[in-house]
Structure formats: C-alpha cells, structure tokens
Write a protein that holds these residues in place. Structure first.
Motif, PDB file in Angstrom:
ATOM      1  N   PRO A  17      72.673  32.618  51.243  1.00 15.05           N
ATOM      2  CA  PRO A  17      71.907  33.829  51.560  1.00 15.05           C
ATOM      3  C   PRO A  17      71.853  34.204  53.030  1.00 15.05           C
ATOM      4  O   PRO A  17      71.469  35.321  53.357  1.00 15.05           O
ATOM      5  CB  PRO A  17      70.493  33.482  51.057  1.00 15.05           C
ATOM      6  CG  PRO A  17      70.680  32.391  50.083  1.00 15.05           C
ATOM      7  CD  PRO A  17      71.838  31.602  50.618  1.00 15.05           C
ATOM      8  N   GLU A  60      74.286  39.093  45.823  1.00 13.19           N
ATOM      9  CA  GLU A  60      73.510  40.147  46.479  1.00 13.19           C
ATOM     10  C   GLU A  60      73.248  41.347  45.580  1.00 13.19           C
ATOM     11  O   GLU A  60      72.431  42.202  45.909  1.00 13.19           O
ATOM     12  CB  GLU A  60      74.231  40.599  47.745  1.00 13.19           C
ATOM     13  CG  GLU A  60      74.312  39.498  48.798  1.00 13.19           C
ATOM     14  CD  GLU A  60      74.901  39.983  50.106  1.00 13.19           C
ATOM     15  OE1 GLU A  60      75.512  41.079  50.118  1.00 13.19           O
ATOM     16  OE2 GLU A  60      74.739  39.282  51.120  1.00 13.19           O
ATOM     17  N   GLN A  83      68.616  33.941  45.841  1.00 12.39           N
ATOM     18  CA  GLN A  83      69.476  35.102  45.633  1.00 12.39           C
ATOM     19  C   GLN A  83      68.833  36.090  44.668  1.00 12.39           C
ATOM     20  O   GLN A  83      68.868  37.303  44.887  1.00 12.39           O
ATOM     21  CB  GLN A  83      70.830  34.653  45.082  1.00 12.39           C
ATOM     22  CG  GLN A  83      71.646  33.777  46.012  1.00 12.39           C
ATOM     23  CD  GLN A  83      72.616  34.579  46.864  1.00 12.39           C
ATOM     24  OE1 GLN A  83      72.206  35.469  47.604  1.00 12.39           O
ATOM     25  NE2 GLN A  83      73.885  34.257  46.764  1.00 12.39           N
TER      26      GLN A  83
END
Length: 223
Positions: A17, A60, A83
C-alpha cells in the motif's frame, strides 16, 4: 528468537500500500489494461459486456471502478485488510462497485452469486494454487460466463509455485515468502480444461521492443 516470515496477507498490508507518507489521494482512474505496459495490448473488450463482474485481488480498485463506470455491477475481493479499507475509502461515492475483505477461495466457497465475468489482473490468480482456485471460479460463473487473468510472463526456468523473497520497508526487517504460480500457456490451458473451462485462449502478449518480458494472458469460458 527470530520473528516468523510474513504471511502473504501481511505482505500486502505492510508493503504494497505504501506510495508515500501521510494520507494518499485516490489514484487516477483512466485505462483498463491487462499488460504492464501502458497502451500496449488488449483492453476490457476481452470481458465482453458483462452485467455482473467479480475481480480477484483488486488492490487499489481502479480496474473495478473502470468497469463500474461503464455499466457493470462489480465486486472486488482482496485478502489485504489495508488494501480493502483504502479502496472503500477512495471509491466510497462510486456506484456499482463493492470491495470485500476475504480470501478469494473462501469467498468463492461461501458466496452463492454467479457472475457474467470473473477476472484477475496481476492479482489473486497469480498467488493462489490453481488446483484449488480454478474449479471454484468455474462454479461461480454464469452460463456462457468469461474468466480472464494476466500476470508477468514466466521466466524460462520457472514452473509451478515460485518463492518471491525480499526485505523492504526501512525499519521492518522481517523476511517474506510469497508464492507465485508460474506456468507456460499450455499448462494453464490444461489446468483450465481439467477444471471445466472451454474455449481457452492462453498466450503470451509480446512486450514492446525495448522490454524483456511480456505478459501471460488467459481467457476461458464455461458452457
């Protein structure tokens, strides 16, 4: 006593991330591409025109959002809590897309929904035992449904589960061991056929001229 290696979920929570310090803005959502090279190779047309879509490992969430903005109802399943929370926060105002925190195999076993298309773009298919995953995917596709996935072209000496090792992120020196399943196209085709898929197209998309490795791209259907 040394700490144990990171699990795959811990790896994605801790390392993947981080694109900078502090609060991070949502990434730009523009293209839907199967290869690692912008503007190179096929796009969302490989999925047809599905009404319901499942993404395995959305990260994402940009690809799921792309499909939702083009009329599909999309569910993205990711085993990284970080995430998933981040994707939910970034795309909270986007209609037609839902992000679920779960292991993809557990989700496919417990979720009874059928989907017109299931896909994984450099995601969970690369990191999950196909002998376990592929039959579960086949069961969750609607009649005439489509399954598409892509990841890096396997190297000439790689076959089967390969360890991806490394030590990253300053101040966090725990090792990680993540398996990636690397097979040539024909082996993927054989695995898919044994799992009930038909109309299988498994191939390597050649890279641009100045790049070494292309992209494994696989598309298959169910009757």
């Amino acid at each position: 006593m040394p700490r144990p290696p990171l699990t795959p979920a811990e790896y994605w929570d801790l390392y993947k991330p981080h694109r900078g310090e502090g609060a991070q803005p949502a990434p730009e959502q523009g293209r839907f591409e199967w290869t690692q090279f912008p503007g190179h190779g096929p796009g969302p047309e490989l999925l047809g025109a599905p009404r319901t879509v499942l993404e395995l490992g959305p990260g994402e969430g940009t690809d799921a959002v792309y499909l939702a903005r083009h009329g599909a109802q999309v569910t993205g399943v990711d085993f990284s809590a970080f995430q998933t929370e981040r994707a939910r926060r970034w795309w909270a105002d986007e209609p037609g897309v839902t992000f679920v925190h779960a292991d993809v195999c557990d989700f496919l076993v417990t979720e009874a929904t059928e989907y017109d298309a299931i896909y994984s773009m450099w995601g969970a298919v690369w990191f999950t035992d196909p002998e376990q995953l592929l039959p579960l995917v086949a069961k969750r596709l609607a009649p005439e449904g489509i399954f598409v996935f892509s990841h890096a072209e396997p190297g000439p000496d790689t076959y089967g589960p390969q360890q991806m090792r490394g030590k990253w992120l300053e101040g966090r020196q725990r090792e990680l061991t993540v398996l990636r399943w690397q097979y040539p196209p024909q082996t993927w085709a054989d695995l898919l056929k044994r799992s009930g898929f038909t109309d299988i197209d498994a191939r390597i998309v050649p890279p641009p001229a100045d790049e070494a490795l292309g992209t494994l791209l696989v598309r298959a259907g169910v009757a």
